[in-house]
Design an enzyme around this catalytic site. Structure first.
Site, PDB file in Angstrom:
ATOM      1  NE  ARG A  40      -8.002  -6.678   5.960  1.00  0.00           N
ATOM      2  CZ  ARG A  40      -7.054  -7.589   6.002  1.00  0.00           C
ATOM      3  NH1 ARG A  40      -6.918  -8.362   7.049  1.00  0.00           N
ATOM      4  NH2 ARG A  40      -6.212  -7.749   4.996  1.00  0.00           N
TER       5      ARG A  40
ATOM      6  CG  LEU B  60       6.201  15.082   1.772  1.00  0.00           C
ATOM      7  CD1 LEU B  60       7.093  14.328   2.756  1.00  0.00           C
ATOM      8  CD2 LEU B  60       7.058  15.968   0.868  1.00  0.00           C
TER       9      LEU B  60
ATOM     10  CG  ASP C  17      -1.783  -1.234   1.295  1.00  0.00           C
ATOM     11  OD1 ASP C  17      -2.264  -1.693   0.255  1.00  0.00           O
ATOM     12  OD2 ASP C  17      -1.917  -1.780   2.404  1.00  0.00           O
ATOM     13  CD  GLU C  18       4.818  -0.397  -0.035  1.00  0.00           C
ATOM     14  OE1 GLU C  18       4.113  -0.740  -1.009  1.00  0.00           O
ATOM     15  OE2 GLU C  18       5.413  -1.218   0.690  1.00  0.00           O
ATOM     16  N   GLY C  19       1.651   2.907  -2.663  1.00  0.00           N
ATOM     17  CA  GLY C  19       1.301   3.760  -3.800  1.00  0.00           C
ATOM     18  C   GLY C  19       1.973   3.306  -5.087  1.00  0.00           C
ATOM     19  CE  LYS C  20       3.175  -2.587  -4.389  1.00  0.00           C
ATOM     20  NZ  LYS C  20       2.980  -2.256  -2.974  1.00  0.00           N
ATOM     21  N   GLY C  21       0.712   1.589  -7.577  1.00  0.00           N
ATOM     22  CA  GLY C  21      -0.136   1.690  -8.771  1.00  0.00           C
ATOM     23  C   GLY C  21       0.118   2.983  -9.525  1.00  0.00           C
TER      24      GLY C  21
ATOM     25  CD  GLN D 157       1.046  -8.875  -2.344  1.00  0.00           C
ATOM     26  OE1 GLN D 157       1.864  -9.560  -2.921  1.00  0.00           O
ATOM     27  NE2 GLN D 157      -0.166  -8.689  -2.832  1.00  0.00           N
TER      28      GLN D 157
ATOM     29  CB  THR E 172       3.112  16.070  -4.432  1.00  0.00           C
ATOM     30  OG1 THR E 172       2.898  16.319  -5.818  1.00  0.00           O
ATOM     31  CG2 THR E 172       4.586  16.182  -4.097  1.00  0.00           C
ATOM     32  CB  SER E 173      -1.781  14.785  -5.362  1.00  0.00           C
ATOM     33  OG  SER E 173      -2.201  14.512  -6.686  1.00  0.00           O
TER      34      SER E 173
ATOM     35  CB  VAL F   9      -8.105  -6.236  -1.650  1.00  0.00           C
ATOM     36  CG1 VAL F   9      -8.785  -7.590  -1.722  1.00  0.00           C
ATOM     37  CG2 VAL F   9      -7.217  -6.033  -2.869  1.00  0.00           C
TER      38      VAL F   9
ATOM     39  N   GLY G  95      -4.071  -4.500  -4.576  1.00  0.00           N
ATOM     40  CA  GLY G  95      -5.069  -3.519  -4.993  1.00  0.00           C
ATOM     41  C   GLY G  95      -4.343  -2.259  -5.392  1.00  0.00           C
ATOM     42  CG  HIS G  96      -1.383  -2.141  -7.681  1.00  0.00           C
ATOM     43  ND1 HIS G  96      -0.533  -2.869  -8.459  1.00  0.00           N
ATOM     44  CD2 HIS G  96      -1.004  -2.388  -6.411  1.00  0.00           C
ATOM     45  CE1 HIS G  96       0.321  -3.525  -7.685  1.00  0.00           C
ATOM     46  NE2 HIS G  96       0.039  -3.244  -6.445  1.00  0.00           N
TER      47      HIS G  96
HETATM   48  P1  IMP Z   1      -2.552 -12.811   1.773  1.00  0.00           P
HETATM   49  O1  IMP Z   1      -1.576 -12.291   0.776  1.00  0.00           O
HETATM   50  O2  IMP Z   1      -3.987 -12.579   1.387  1.00  0.00           O
HETATM   51  O3  IMP Z   1      -2.273 -14.237   2.151  1.00  0.00           O
HETATM   52  O4  IMP Z   1      -2.355 -11.975   3.140  1.00  0.00           O
HETATM   53  C1  IMP Z   1      -1.175 -12.081   3.923  1.00  0.00           C
HETATM   54  C2  IMP Z   1      -0.795 -10.719   4.503  1.00  0.00           C
HETATM   55  O5  IMP Z   1      -0.403  -9.844   3.450  1.00  0.00           O
HETATM   56  C3  IMP Z   1      -1.928 -10.002   5.246  1.00  0.00           C
HETATM   57  O6  IMP Z   1      -1.360  -9.253   6.307  1.00  0.00           O
HETATM   58  C4  IMP Z   1      -2.476  -9.055   4.203  1.00  0.00           C
HETATM   59  O7  IMP Z   1      -3.122  -7.939   4.783  1.00  0.00           O
HETATM   60  C5  IMP Z   1      -1.197  -8.656   3.497  1.00  0.00           C
HETATM   61  N1  IMP Z   1      -1.408  -8.221   2.112  1.00  0.00           N
HETATM   62  C6  IMP Z   1      -1.658  -8.999   1.037  1.00  0.00           C
HETATM   63  N2  IMP Z   1      -1.773  -8.253  -0.066  1.00  0.00           N
HETATM   64  C7  IMP Z   1      -1.579  -6.979   0.307  1.00  0.00           C
HETATM   65  C8  IMP Z   1      -1.535  -5.736  -0.396  1.00  0.00           C
HETATM   66  O8  IMP Z   1      -1.692  -5.660  -1.620  1.00  0.00           O
HETATM   67  N3  IMP Z   1      -1.311  -4.628   0.352  1.00  0.00           N
HETATM   68  C9  IMP Z   1      -1.081  -4.700   1.698  1.00  0.00           C
HETATM   69  N4  IMP Z   1      -1.096  -5.828   2.388  1.00  0.00           N
HETATM   70  C10 IMP Z   1      -1.345  -6.963   1.708  1.00  0.00           C
END
Ligand code: IMP
Length: 430
Positions: A303, A332, A13-17, A224, A414-415, A300, A40-41
């Protein structure tokens, strides 16, 4: 540089997309090499939001070849849904510009079921997976009983593969006194699926080899982040694939020297979704503010993400294990208006100083962060497109990060908008 790999340097979730989409204007081919639809990008293009899970983030641009490599675990139904949804929005996607590795492993419906059932049964000890069946599918792959894309082309072989796969899973389910998987129904759904998926199947290693020989630019898109890597992350609270840059060659089917530049996507603070250690985690109005301003909700699963200060120890470790040449610092602007900012520069554990994240679970959970406090800024950095647009204290914060993690900032986002970026060094340039 001919080829660039983009990887996350934290917990995803660092903003790769956005960065991959931006870089893909310079690339001819964009390849996913690990993970699956747990990713999820998000791309924001002229105010329109596109959320991609399995498809490489280059698909939205015209005249690019998108490849899903052998290292990805593919839920074929989810893939078809994603293709359909994008086609409905006018994105040109067909077997001409999207190729799926014929040796990629399939995620089947019962993988998701096992993933979710296990998590539910684990209570407090759960990993917090996305419930998409990623772990169970990779388990079947290394256990050599998985069904792969190419198996769909041969119904005789497919029957045998399904039998072998269910021989294992149904034995386990019987032991648990749970309902067994109906092999005939699974076969029927795979046979129905085959003609829809097979047009995309390809020897992607050959295509990538040809692209390389013809001097094309290849962009490897990681999913990831390094701290979720099955070897180098906060095990067992990790995903089931290698997320580090070394996986790019294996998961795409190319030589180990195929990547010329590794770009580590790095958020200006830290977030994590799911369970597991998080040394700089906060549970106060600061983390709440970061979560709200940064819209920190899982793409995705929806949460809320856990939030905390920037952890330079962890990112420095990711820089080393991934061979990161430069980083793209993102979000930032979420720090705008904060009086003071803290950066974790080391850990304390049992009276000892540490400059690395230890491997043992109990040590990872026990480390206490050591912080350096920096002055924040009141002006907005949102949408800045040059260093001169940034407050001096924001530049100081960025420079401090570079020094601590031992890697320079190549890009500063920056956005969420495609063009809101400060370019220090183009990863594709020599
Ligand atoms: P899994 O990949 O669904 O087996 O989840 C294993 C761990 O990786 C969990 O902590 C998920 O929240 C995390 N995770 C999986 N995919 C992502 C992602 O794209 N972004 C952030 N965390 C992820």
């Amino acid at each position: 540089m001919a080829n660039v790999a983009v990887v996350g340097s934290q917990w995803g979730d660092e903003g790769k997309g956005k960065v991959v989409d931006w870089l893909s204007q310079r690339a001819d081919v964009v390849v996913r090499f690990q993970g699956g639809h747990n990713a999820g990008h998000t791309l924001v293009i002229d105010g329109e939001i596109y959320t991609l899970s399995l498809l490489p983030s280059g698909v939205v641009r015209r005249n690019k070849l998108s490849i899903i490599g052998n290292g990805v675990v593919v839920d074929p139904w989810a893939l078809l849904d994603e293709i359909n949804a994008l086609q409905k929005r006018g994105v040109k996607l067909s077997p001409d510009n999207l190729k799926l590795a014929e040796n990629a492993v399939l995620i089947l419906p019962f993988h998701g079921y096992i993933d979710r059932a296990r998590e539910e049964a684990s209570g407090e000890a759960k990993i917090g997976t996305t419930g998409r069946g990623i772990g169970p599918a990779y388990e079947d792959k290394v256990a050599r009983r998985a069904i792969r894309v190419c198996d769909l082309a041969d119904s005789v072989c497919l029957v045998e593969r399904v039998e072998q796969l269910l021989f294992h899973h149904n034995a386990v389910l019987r032991g648990l006194k749970a309902e067994e998987i109906d092999g005939k129904a699974l076969m029927a759904s795979l046979e129905e699926l085959a003609p829809k998926i097979l047009p995309y199947a390809d020897r992607v290693w050959e295509r990538l080899d040809a692209a390389r020989r013809n001097g094309k630019h290849i962009l490897f898109e990681g999913a990831q982040g390094a701290m979720l890597d099955v070897d180098h992350g906060t095990y067992p609270f990790v995903t089931s694939s290698n997320t580090v840059a070394g996986q790019a060659s294996i998961g795409a089917g190319m030589a180990s020297d195929c990547v010329d530049y590794v770009l580590g996507i790095t958020k200006a603070y830290t977030t994590r979704v799911g369970s597991g250690p998080f040394p700089t985690e906060l549970d106060n109005e600061i983390s709440q503010g970061l979560g709200e301003r940064g819209r920190e909700f899982g793409t995705v699963t929806g949460r809320p993400r856990r939030c905390g200060w920037f952890d330079a120890v962890m990112v420095r470790q990711a820089v080393k294990v991934c061979g990161i040449h430069g980083i793209a610092l993102t979000k930032l602007d979420v720090l705008d208006g904060m009086e003071n900012l803290k950066i974790c520069t080391g850990y304390h554990l049992n009276g000892k100083n540490m400059n690395y994240l230890p491997s043992a679970i109990s040590a990872q959970a026990g480390v206490e962060p050591v912080y350096k406090t920096l002055e924040g800024w009141t002006d907005s950095t949102r949408g800045a497109r040059s260093w001169a647009d940034l407050p001096a204290t924001a530049v100081k914060y960025v420079r401090h990060i570079e020094k601590l993690i031992e890697a320079p900032v190549a890009l500063l986002s920056t956005s969420p908008e495609r063009e809101d970026m400060i370019l220090e060094r183009d990863p594709f340039s020599d």
